[in-house]
Design a protein around this motif. Structure first.
Motif, PDB file in Angstrom:
ATOM      1  N   GLY A 133      41.833  49.861  51.897  1.00 50.15           N
ATOM      2  CA  GLY A 133      42.492  50.062  50.630  1.00 50.15           C
ATOM      3  C   GLY A 133      41.463  50.886  49.510  1.00 50.15           C
ATOM      4  O   GLY A 133      41.966  51.590  48.975  1.00 50.15           O
ATOM      5  N   ALA A 134      40.325  50.259  49.465  1.00 48.15           N
ATOM      6  CA  ALA A 134      39.393  50.834  48.723  1.00 48.15           C
ATOM      7  C   ALA A 134      39.183  52.284  48.643  1.00 48.15           C
ATOM      8  O   ALA A 134      38.817  52.883  47.822  1.00 48.15           O
ATOM      9  CB  ALA A 134      37.888  50.180  48.737  1.00 48.15           C
ATOM     10  N   CYS A 135      39.037  52.730  50.012  1.00 48.51           N
ATOM     11  CA  CYS A 135      38.777  54.209  50.277  1.00 48.51           C
ATOM     12  C   CYS A 135      39.932  54.964  49.868  1.00 48.51           C
ATOM     13  O   CYS A 135      39.797  56.190  49.475  1.00 48.51           O
ATOM     14  CB  CYS A 135      38.366  54.358  51.796  1.00 48.51           C
ATOM     15  SG  CYS A 135      36.662  53.486  52.398  1.00 48.51           S
ATOM     16  N   ILE A 136      41.161  54.586  50.123  1.00 46.30           N
ATOM     17  CA  ILE A 136      42.366  55.051  49.798  1.00 46.30           C
ATOM     18  C   ILE A 136      42.453  55.132  48.250  1.00 46.30           C
ATOM     19  O   ILE A 136      42.718  56.274  47.673  1.00 46.30           O
ATOM     20  CB  ILE A 136      43.582  54.255  50.324  1.00 46.30           C
ATOM     21  CG1 ILE A 136      43.533  54.431  51.721  1.00 46.30           C
ATOM     22  CG2 ILE A 136      44.929  54.850  49.744  1.00 46.30           C
ATOM     23  CD1 ILE A 136      44.373  53.638  52.447  1.00 46.30           C
ATOM     24  N   GLY A 137      42.002  54.140  47.269  1.00 47.48           N
ATOM     25  CA  GLY A 137      42.000  54.240  46.030  1.00 47.48           C
ATOM     26  C   GLY A 137      43.518  53.842  45.470  1.00 47.48           C
ATOM     27  O   GLY A 137      44.500  53.972  46.131  1.00 47.48           O
TER      28      GLY A 137
END
Length: 351
Positions: free
Chosen positions: A250-254
Protein backbone atom coordinates in the motif's frame (compact mmCIF):
# COMPACT_ATOMS: atom_id res chain seq x y z
CA UNK A 1 52.92 37.15 -22.53
CA UNK A 2 52.77 35.88 -18.93
CA UNK A 3 49.57 37.81 -18.20
CA UNK A 4 47.73 36.30 -21.19
CA UNK A 5 49.08 32.85 -20.27
CA UNK A 6 47.75 32.96 -16.71
CA UNK A 7 44.41 34.37 -17.89
CA UNK A 8 44.11 31.48 -20.36
CA UNK A 9 44.76 28.91 -17.61
CA UNK A 10 42.16 30.57 -15.38
CA UNK A 11 39.66 30.41 -18.25
CA UNK A 12 40.41 26.70 -18.78
CA UNK A 13 39.87 26.08 -15.06
CA UNK A 14 36.49 27.82 -15.18
CA UNK A 15 35.28 26.26 -18.45
CA UNK A 16 36.61 22.72 -18.05
CA UNK A 17 36.62 22.54 -14.26
CA UNK A 18 40.26 21.37 -14.29
CA UNK A 19 42.34 22.61 -11.30
CA UNK A 20 44.89 25.27 -12.27
CA UNK A 21 47.63 23.45 -10.31
CA UNK A 22 47.13 20.37 -12.47
CA UNK A 23 47.39 22.47 -15.63
CA UNK A 24 50.53 24.25 -14.40
CA UNK A 25 52.10 20.87 -13.65
CA UNK A 26 51.37 19.60 -17.17
CA UNK A 27 52.44 22.86 -18.81
CA UNK A 28 55.68 22.89 -16.81
CA UNK A 29 56.38 19.29 -17.89
CA UNK A 30 55.64 20.24 -21.53
CA UNK A 31 58.06 23.16 -21.46
CA UNK A 32 60.77 20.97 -19.91
CA UNK A 33 60.27 18.25 -22.55
CA UNK A 34 60.48 20.86 -25.31
CA UNK A 35 63.55 22.65 -23.91
CA UNK A 36 65.47 19.39 -23.29
CA UNK A 37 65.77 18.94 -27.09
CA UNK A 38 68.47 21.63 -27.09
CA UNK A 39 70.47 19.63 -24.54
CA UNK A 40 70.19 16.21 -26.17
CA UNK A 41 67.42 15.18 -23.81
CA UNK A 42 69.51 15.54 -20.65
CA UNK A 43 67.60 16.07 -17.42
CA UNK A 44 68.97 19.51 -16.57
CA UNK A 45 66.01 21.73 -17.52
CA UNK A 46 63.64 23.09 -14.86
CA UNK A 47 60.49 25.17 -14.98
CA UNK A 48 58.90 27.11 -12.12
CA UNK A 49 55.46 28.66 -12.58
CA UNK A 50 54.51 31.31 -10.01
CA UNK A 51 50.79 31.99 -10.23
CA UNK A 52 50.85 34.79 -7.65
CA UNK A 53 53.56 36.79 -9.40
CA UNK A 54 52.34 35.58 -12.81
CA UNK A 55 55.86 34.60 -13.87
CA UNK A 56 57.32 31.60 -15.66
CA UNK A 57 60.97 30.82 -15.00
CA UNK A 58 62.73 28.29 -17.21
CA UNK A 59 66.39 27.48 -16.52
CA UNK A 60 69.10 24.86 -16.93
CA UNK A 61 71.32 23.71 -14.10
CA UNK A 62 74.96 23.20 -15.11
CA UNK A 63 78.05 21.99 -13.25
CA UNK A 64 80.98 24.44 -12.77
CA UNK A 65 84.12 22.44 -13.68
CA UNK A 66 87.79 23.01 -14.39
CA UNK A 67 87.62 21.05 -17.65
CA UNK A 68 84.46 20.49 -19.71
CA UNK A 69 83.56 16.87 -20.32
CA UNK A 70 79.99 17.39 -21.54
CA UNK A 71 79.14 20.79 -23.04
CA UNK A 72 75.44 20.13 -22.39
CA UNK A 73 75.90 19.84 -18.63
CA UNK A 74 79.24 21.56 -17.86
CA UNK A 75 80.74 25.02 -18.08
CA UNK A 76 84.10 26.44 -16.96
CA UNK A 77 84.56 28.74 -13.98
CA UNK A 78 85.33 31.60 -16.36
CA UNK A 79 82.01 31.07 -18.17
CA UNK A 80 80.15 30.69 -14.90
CA UNK A 81 81.57 33.93 -13.43
CA UNK A 82 80.14 35.86 -16.36
CA UNK A 83 76.69 34.68 -15.28
CA UNK A 84 77.13 34.59 -11.51
CA UNK A 85 79.90 36.30 -9.55
CA UNK A 86 79.71 33.82 -6.66
CA UNK A 87 80.22 30.76 -8.92
CA UNK A 88 82.76 28.17 -7.72
CA UNK A 89 84.23 24.97 -9.16
CA UNK A 90 82.34 21.92 -7.87
CA UNK A 91 79.10 23.85 -7.51
CA UNK A 92 76.14 24.24 -9.89
CA UNK A 93 74.70 27.31 -11.52
CA UNK A 94 71.17 28.02 -12.80
CA UNK A 95 71.08 29.65 -16.23
CA UNK A 96 67.76 31.35 -17.21
CA UNK A 97 66.31 30.48 -20.62
CA UNK A 98 63.99 32.63 -22.72
CA UNK A 99 60.91 30.71 -23.78
CA UNK A 100 60.62 32.79 -26.96
CA UNK A 101 63.92 31.28 -28.16
CA UNK A 102 62.54 27.73 -28.17
CA UNK A 103 61.33 28.06 -31.74
CA UNK A 104 58.26 26.88 -33.61
CA UNK A 105 58.88 23.13 -33.28
CA UNK A 106 59.44 23.37 -29.54
CA UNK A 107 56.27 25.45 -29.15
CA UNK A 108 54.24 22.89 -31.10
CA UNK A 109 55.63 20.10 -28.92
CA UNK A 110 54.67 22.00 -25.79
CA UNK A 111 51.15 22.66 -27.12
CA UNK A 112 50.69 18.97 -27.93
CA UNK A 113 51.73 17.87 -24.43
CA UNK A 114 49.49 20.53 -22.85
CA UNK A 115 46.49 19.41 -24.92
CA UNK A 116 47.17 15.80 -23.97
CA UNK A 117 47.36 16.77 -20.30
CA UNK A 118 44.02 18.57 -20.53
CA UNK A 119 42.42 15.54 -22.22
CA UNK A 120 43.76 13.27 -19.47
CA UNK A 121 42.39 15.60 -16.81
CA UNK A 122 38.98 15.68 -18.49
CA UNK A 123 38.92 11.87 -18.73
CA UNK A 124 39.95 11.59 -15.08
CA UNK A 125 37.23 13.99 -14.03
CA UNK A 126 34.66 12.19 -16.15
CA UNK A 127 35.66 8.84 -14.59
CA UNK A 128 35.34 10.19 -11.04
CA UNK A 129 32.02 11.88 -11.80
CA UNK A 130 30.47 8.71 -13.20
CA UNK A 131 31.99 6.45 -10.52
CA UNK A 132 30.24 8.57 -7.90
CA UNK A 133 26.97 7.91 -9.76
CA UNK A 134 27.52 4.21 -10.46
CA UNK A 135 24.35 2.13 -9.89
CA UNK A 136 22.41 5.38 -9.58
CA UNK A 137 19.60 7.05 -11.50
CA UNK A 138 20.51 10.26 -13.34
CA UNK A 139 18.79 12.74 -15.63
CA UNK A 140 20.23 13.02 -19.12
CA UNK A 141 19.52 15.29 -22.05
CA UNK A 142 19.03 13.66 -25.45
CA UNK A 143 21.57 15.34 -27.73
CA UNK A 144 21.38 13.24 -30.88
CA UNK A 145 19.79 10.07 -32.30
CA UNK A 146 21.78 8.10 -34.87
CA UNK A 147 19.33 7.49 -37.74
CA UNK A 148 21.10 4.26 -38.76
CA UNK A 149 21.89 2.50 -35.47
CA UNK A 150 19.24 4.15 -33.31
CA UNK A 151 21.87 4.78 -30.61
CA UNK A 152 21.28 7.97 -28.62
CA UNK A 153 23.98 10.43 -27.54
CA UNK A 154 23.08 11.73 -24.08
CA UNK A 155 24.52 14.60 -22.09
CA UNK A 156 25.01 13.87 -18.39
CA UNK A 157 26.38 16.89 -16.57
CA UNK A 158 29.29 18.15 -18.68
CA UNK A 159 29.89 14.77 -20.30
CA UNK A 160 28.43 12.82 -23.19
CA UNK A 161 27.81 9.08 -23.40
CA UNK A 162 25.95 6.64 -25.62
CA UNK A 163 22.66 4.91 -24.82
CA UNK A 164 22.67 1.89 -27.18
CA UNK A 165 19.48 0.95 -28.97
CA UNK A 166 19.48 -2.38 -27.08
CA UNK A 167 19.32 -0.50 -23.77
CA UNK A 168 16.35 1.64 -24.84
CA UNK A 169 12.79 0.67 -23.93
CA UNK A 170 11.16 -1.18 -26.87
CA UNK A 171 8.68 1.08 -28.65
CA UNK A 172 9.91 4.19 -26.85
CA UNK A 173 10.76 7.17 -29.07
CA UNK A 174 13.49 9.43 -27.70
CA UNK A 175 13.27 13.06 -28.84
CA UNK A 176 16.31 15.32 -29.21
CA UNK A 177 16.36 18.08 -26.62
CA UNK A 178 14.23 16.23 -24.07
CA UNK A 179 15.36 14.90 -20.68
CA UNK A 180 15.17 11.21 -19.74
CA UNK A 181 16.07 9.12 -16.69
CA UNK A 182 18.84 6.56 -17.19
CA UNK A 183 20.46 4.01 -14.88
CA UNK A 184 24.28 3.86 -14.73
CA UNK A 185 24.94 0.12 -14.86
CA UNK A 186 28.75 0.18 -14.70
CA UNK A 187 31.78 2.45 -15.03
CA UNK A 188 35.13 1.14 -16.24
CA UNK A 189 38.41 2.79 -17.13
CA UNK A 190 39.28 2.30 -20.80
CA UNK A 191 42.26 3.16 -22.95
CA UNK A 192 40.46 6.06 -24.61
CA UNK A 193 38.67 7.25 -21.49
CA UNK A 194 35.95 5.96 -19.16
CA UNK A 195 33.58 3.33 -20.51
CA UNK A 196 30.10 4.13 -19.22
CA UNK A 197 27.28 1.59 -19.47
CA UNK A 198 23.85 3.22 -19.17
CA UNK A 199 20.41 1.71 -19.55
CA UNK A 200 16.69 2.45 -19.67
CA UNK A 201 15.79 -1.27 -19.48
CA UNK A 202 17.76 -2.34 -16.37
CA UNK A 203 15.67 -3.41 -13.31
CA UNK A 204 17.87 -1.06 -11.25
CA UNK A 205 16.13 1.89 -12.90
CA UNK A 206 12.77 0.82 -11.44
CA UNK A 207 14.38 0.18 -8.05
CA UNK A 208 15.82 3.72 -7.93
CA UNK A 209 12.51 5.25 -9.10
CA UNK A 210 10.72 3.61 -6.16
CA UNK A 211 13.43 4.86 -3.78
CA UNK A 212 12.83 8.40 -5.04
CA UNK A 213 9.04 8.18 -4.95
CA UNK A 214 8.47 6.20 -1.71
CA UNK A 215 9.97 7.80 1.44
CA UNK A 216 9.62 4.55 3.39
CA UNK A 217 11.93 2.81 0.89
CA UNK A 218 14.41 5.70 0.91
CA UNK A 219 14.68 5.67 4.74
CA UNK A 220 14.93 1.86 4.90
CA UNK A 221 11.57 1.17 6.59
CA UNK A 222 10.51 -0.79 3.50
CA UNK A 223 13.03 -2.96 1.65
CA UNK A 224 12.96 -3.90 -2.03
CA UNK A 225 13.78 -7.60 -2.03
CA UNK A 226 13.82 -8.22 -5.78
CA UNK A 227 12.81 -6.76 -9.14
CA UNK A 228 12.09 -8.55 -12.42
CA UNK A 229 11.40 -6.55 -15.53
CA UNK A 230 10.60 -6.77 -19.22
CA UNK A 231 11.13 -3.15 -20.14
CA UNK A 232 8.26 -1.37 -21.84
CA UNK A 233 5.80 -4.10 -20.91
CA UNK A 234 5.73 -5.24 -17.27
CA UNK A 235 7.70 -5.15 -14.02
CA UNK A 236 7.24 -7.10 -10.80
CA UNK A 237 8.70 -5.77 -7.56
CA UNK A 238 8.76 -7.57 -4.19
CA UNK A 239 8.75 -5.40 -1.05
CA UNK A 240 9.09 -6.19 2.66
CA UNK A 241 9.02 -4.46 6.04
CA UNK A 242 9.64 -5.58 9.63
CA UNK A 243 7.19 -2.95 10.85
CA UNK A 244 3.86 -4.79 11.28
CA UNK A 245 1.94 -1.52 11.28
CA UNK A 246 3.01 -0.68 7.73
CA UNK A 247 1.53 -2.19 4.58
CA UNK A 248 4.54 -2.24 2.23
CA UNK A 249 2.44 -2.77 -0.91
CA UNK A 250 0.00 0.00 0.00
CA UNK A 251 2.84 2.41 0.81
CA UNK A 252 4.38 1.81 -2.62
CA UNK A 253 1.06 2.29 -4.38
CA UNK A 254 0.48 5.51 -2.44
CA UNK A 255 -2.69 7.51 -1.73
CA UNK A 256 -5.11 6.99 -4.63
CA UNK A 257 -2.31 5.15 -6.42
CA UNK A 258 -0.33 8.37 -6.91
CA UNK A 259 3.14 7.04 -6.14
CA UNK A 260 3.06 4.10 -8.50
CA UNK A 261 1.27 6.24 -11.13
CA UNK A 262 4.18 8.69 -11.10
CA UNK A 263 6.62 5.83 -11.76
CA UNK A 264 4.43 4.33 -14.49
CA UNK A 265 4.35 7.74 -16.18
CA UNK A 266 8.16 8.00 -16.15
CA UNK A 267 8.32 4.48 -17.65
CA UNK A 268 5.90 5.39 -20.43
CA UNK A 269 2.96 3.30 -19.23
CA UNK A 270 4.84 0.15 -18.22
CA UNK A 271 2.63 -2.04 -15.98
CA UNK A 272 3.91 -2.62 -12.44
CA UNK A 273 2.88 -5.43 -10.06
CA UNK A 274 3.87 -4.72 -6.44
CA UNK A 275 3.86 -7.87 -4.30
CA UNK A 276 4.60 -8.61 -0.68
CA UNK A 277 7.77 -10.61 -0.06
CA UNK A 278 7.59 -13.62 2.25
CA UNK A 279 10.19 -16.01 3.64
CA UNK A 280 7.63 -18.74 2.98
CA UNK A 281 8.24 -19.75 -0.67
CA UNK A 282 4.62 -20.87 -1.14
CA UNK A 283 3.30 -17.47 -0.01
CA UNK A 284 5.88 -15.58 -2.05
CA UNK A 285 5.20 -17.55 -5.26
CA UNK A 286 1.43 -17.10 -4.83
CA UNK A 287 1.90 -13.34 -4.44
CA UNK A 288 4.33 -13.18 -7.38
CA UNK A 289 1.75 -14.64 -9.77
CA UNK A 290 -0.47 -11.55 -9.35
CA UNK A 291 -2.77 -10.36 -10.83
CA UNK A 292 -3.89 -14.00 -11.00
CA UNK A 293 -5.60 -15.62 -8.00
CA UNK A 294 -3.82 -18.72 -6.65
CA UNK A 295 -5.53 -21.64 -4.88
CA UNK A 296 -2.33 -23.01 -3.43
CA UNK A 297 1.37 -23.64 -3.99
CA UNK A 298 3.05 -27.02 -3.43
CA UNK A 299 6.83 -27.19 -3.00
CA UNK A 300 8.06 -30.12 -5.15
CA UNK A 301 11.81 -29.90 -4.55
CA UNK A 302 13.14 -27.33 -2.08
CA UNK A 303 16.78 -27.88 -3.06
CA UNK A 304 16.06 -27.46 -6.77
CA UNK A 305 13.60 -24.67 -5.94
CA UNK A 306 10.75 -26.23 -7.89
CA UNK A 307 7.07 -25.78 -7.04
CA UNK A 308 3.57 -26.19 -8.50
CA UNK A 309 0.96 -23.44 -8.31
CA UNK A 310 -2.72 -24.35 -8.64
CA UNK A 311 -4.95 -21.63 -10.05
CA UNK A 312 -8.70 -21.39 -10.80
CA UNK A 313 -9.48 -22.58 -14.31
CA UNK A 314 -10.64 -19.15 -15.39
CA UNK A 315 -7.38 -17.65 -14.11
CA UNK A 316 -5.03 -20.00 -15.99
CA UNK A 317 -4.29 -17.71 -18.92
CA UNK A 318 -3.87 -14.75 -16.53
CA UNK A 319 -1.40 -16.70 -14.37
CA UNK A 320 0.66 -17.70 -17.39
CA UNK A 321 0.36 -14.32 -19.07
CA UNK A 322 0.74 -13.26 -22.67
CA UNK A 323 3.38 -15.52 -24.23
CA UNK A 324 4.23 -16.75 -20.71
CA UNK A 325 5.29 -13.32 -19.47
CA UNK A 326 3.54 -13.36 -16.08
CA UNK A 327 4.94 -16.68 -14.92
CA UNK A 328 8.34 -15.84 -16.45
CA UNK A 329 8.56 -12.63 -14.40
CA UNK A 330 7.36 -14.48 -11.29
CA UNK A 331 10.15 -17.06 -11.75
CA UNK A 332 12.77 -14.29 -11.95
CA UNK A 333 11.27 -12.43 -9.00
CA UNK A 334 11.17 -15.43 -6.65
CA UNK A 335 14.07 -17.52 -7.93
CA UNK A 336 11.74 -20.57 -8.01
CA UNK A 337 10.79 -22.72 -11.02
CA UNK A 338 6.99 -22.59 -11.17
CA UNK A 339 4.64 -25.10 -12.84
CA UNK A 340 1.08 -23.82 -13.35
CA UNK A 341 -1.81 -26.24 -12.85
CA UNK A 342 -5.56 -25.49 -13.32
CA UNK A 343 -7.74 -26.29 -10.32
CA UNK A 344 -9.84 -28.83 -12.24
CA UNK A 345 -6.74 -30.64 -13.45
CA UNK A 346 -8.35 -30.72 -16.91
CA UNK A 347 -5.29 -29.07 -18.48
CA UNK A 348 -2.78 -30.99 -16.36
CA UNK A 349 0.62 -31.08 -18.01
CA UNK A 350 0.22 -27.69 -19.64
CA UNK A 351 2.27 -24.77 -18.32
Amino acid sequence: MSKEFFEAVKLLEEEKGIPADYLYEKISAAIIVAAKHDYNGKDIVHCDIDEEKQKIKVYVTKNVVEEIEDPDTDLTLEQALELKKSAKVGKTIDIPLKTKNFGRIVAQTAKHVIRQGIREAERGQMLQEFKSKNQELVSAKVERIDPITGNATLEIGKNQTILPKAEQVPGEVLVEGTTVKVFIVDVKEGGKGPKIMISRTHPGLVRRLFEQEVPEIYDGTIEIKSVSREAGSRTKIAVFTKDEEIDPVGACIGPRGQRVSNIVEVLGGEKIDIVKYSEDPAEFVAAALAPSAVCGVEVIDEEAKTCRATVPDDQLSLAIGNKGQNVRLAVRLTGWNIDIKPESGFFEGQE
